[in-house]
Design a protein around this motif. Sequence first.
Motif, PDB file in Angstrom:
ATOM      1  N   ARG A 251       1.000  -1.198 -10.123  1.00 16.19           N
ATOM      2  CA  ARG A 251       0.439  -2.469  -9.244  1.00 16.19           C
ATOM      3  C   ARG A 251      -0.059  -3.526  -9.815  1.00 16.19           C
ATOM      4  O   ARG A 251       0.204  -4.650  -9.603  1.00 16.19           O
TER       5      ARG A 251
ATOM      6  N   ASP B 147       0.732  -1.030  -0.045  1.00 14.99           N
ATOM      7  CA  ASP B 147      -0.124  -0.008  -0.064  1.00 14.99           C
ATOM      8  C   ASP B 147       0.794   1.384   0.142  1.00 14.99           C
ATOM      9  O   ASP B 147       0.257   2.449  -0.187  1.00 14.99           O
ATOM     10  N   HIS B 148       2.140   1.261   0.288  1.00 24.83           N
ATOM     11  CA  HIS B 148       2.787   2.476   0.364  1.00 24.83           C
ATOM     12  C   HIS B 148       3.774   2.437  -0.725  1.00 24.83           C
ATOM     13  O   HIS B 148       4.700   3.268  -0.855  1.00 24.83           O
TER      14      HIS B 148
ATOM     15  N   ASN C  33       0.164   4.942 -14.984  1.00 24.10           N
ATOM     16  CA  ASN C  33      -0.063   5.643 -13.575  1.00 24.10           C
ATOM     17  C   ASN C  33       0.102   4.618 -12.732  1.00 24.10           C
ATOM     18  O   ASN C  33       0.942   3.340 -12.944  1.00 24.10           O
ATOM     19  N   LEU C  34      -0.121   4.735 -11.492  1.00 22.39           N
ATOM     20  CA  LEU C  34       0.235   3.874 -10.229  1.00 22.39           C
ATOM     21  C   LEU C  34      -0.593   2.518 -10.466  1.00 22.39           C
ATOM     22  O   LEU C  34      -0.314   1.396 -10.118  1.00 22.39           O
TER      23      LEU C  34
ATOM     24  N   ASP D 256       9.226  12.564 -10.681  1.00 21.14           N
ATOM     25  CA  ASP D 256       8.036  11.567 -10.960  1.00 21.14           C
ATOM     26  C   ASP D 256       7.631  11.305 -12.157  1.00 21.14           C
ATOM     27  O   ASP D 256       7.483  10.267 -12.741  1.00 21.14           O
TER      28      ASP D 256
ATOM     29  N   THR E  91       4.527   3.934  -4.145  1.00 22.87           N
ATOM     30  CA  THR E  91       4.045   5.172  -5.027  1.00 22.87           C
ATOM     31  C   THR E  91       4.964   5.521  -5.928  1.00 22.87           C
ATOM     32  O   THR E  91       6.138   4.988  -5.971  1.00 22.87           O
ATOM     33  N   LEU E  92       4.744   6.140  -7.133  1.00 23.93           N
ATOM     34  CA  LEU E  92       5.594   6.567  -8.031  1.00 23.93           C
ATOM     35  C   LEU E  92       6.521   7.455  -7.606  1.00 23.93           C
ATOM     36  O   LEU E  92       7.796   7.533  -7.970  1.00 23.93           O
ATOM     37  N   SER E  93       6.178   8.364  -6.677  1.00 25.66           N
ATOM     38  CA  SER E  93       7.080   9.099  -5.888  1.00 25.66           C
ATOM     39  C   SER E  93       8.161   8.461  -5.349  1.00 25.66           C
ATOM     40  O   SER E  93       9.326   9.040  -5.297  1.00 25.66           O
TER      41      SER E  93
END
Length: 195
Positions: A54, A25-26, A49-50, A40, A28-30
């Motif tokens: 995923r 869940d943590h 996208n994210l 990013d 991210t693209l960042s």
Amino acid sequence: MARAGITAERLVAAAADLADEVGFDHVTLSALARRFGVRDASLYSHVRNLGELRTRLALLAGGELIDHIAAAVAGRAGKEALTAFAAAYRAYALQHPGRYAATQIRVDPALAADSPALRRTADITYGMLRGYGLDEPDLTDAVRLLRSTFHGYCALEAAGAFAHSRDVQASWDKAVDALHAALEHWPRETPRPRK
């Protein structure tokens, strides 16, 4: 323009490692951009996208999981195959918690149909269960029983929810024994013809 050295495959592999470190869940693209030392926006030439990232992570992890299971069950049948399948599943879930969490997300059915890893998962799982003489719709019901039992046990174990003094491995072994007994005496949707 794509940053040299960054590919979609490298991003997904880095996301898998990050998932195991900080949780699925943590991811991210960042966080991945920081890992690669880029902005990013540099990642969007590799993934849209994210959600796409995923999904790709879920497919990667699903492939890894079934590779472990396939190696464990090779040449085995019946209870021996079930025990090996269960052990490989649990080991992967506990050793790779972030990747394992990724395997639990719903993947677009069109992508799932095109995924060799997901087809292989179905082939190996259904093949093991056919060793118990099951056919549809009983196969689907048995797959759901195994998945919910294995996932529930692994999720509770990973969360430290088994506080009783009883050895967790002993309870796991007993659960697999119970699943074997259930599969051996499955209440079939369509009774098997008498010989």
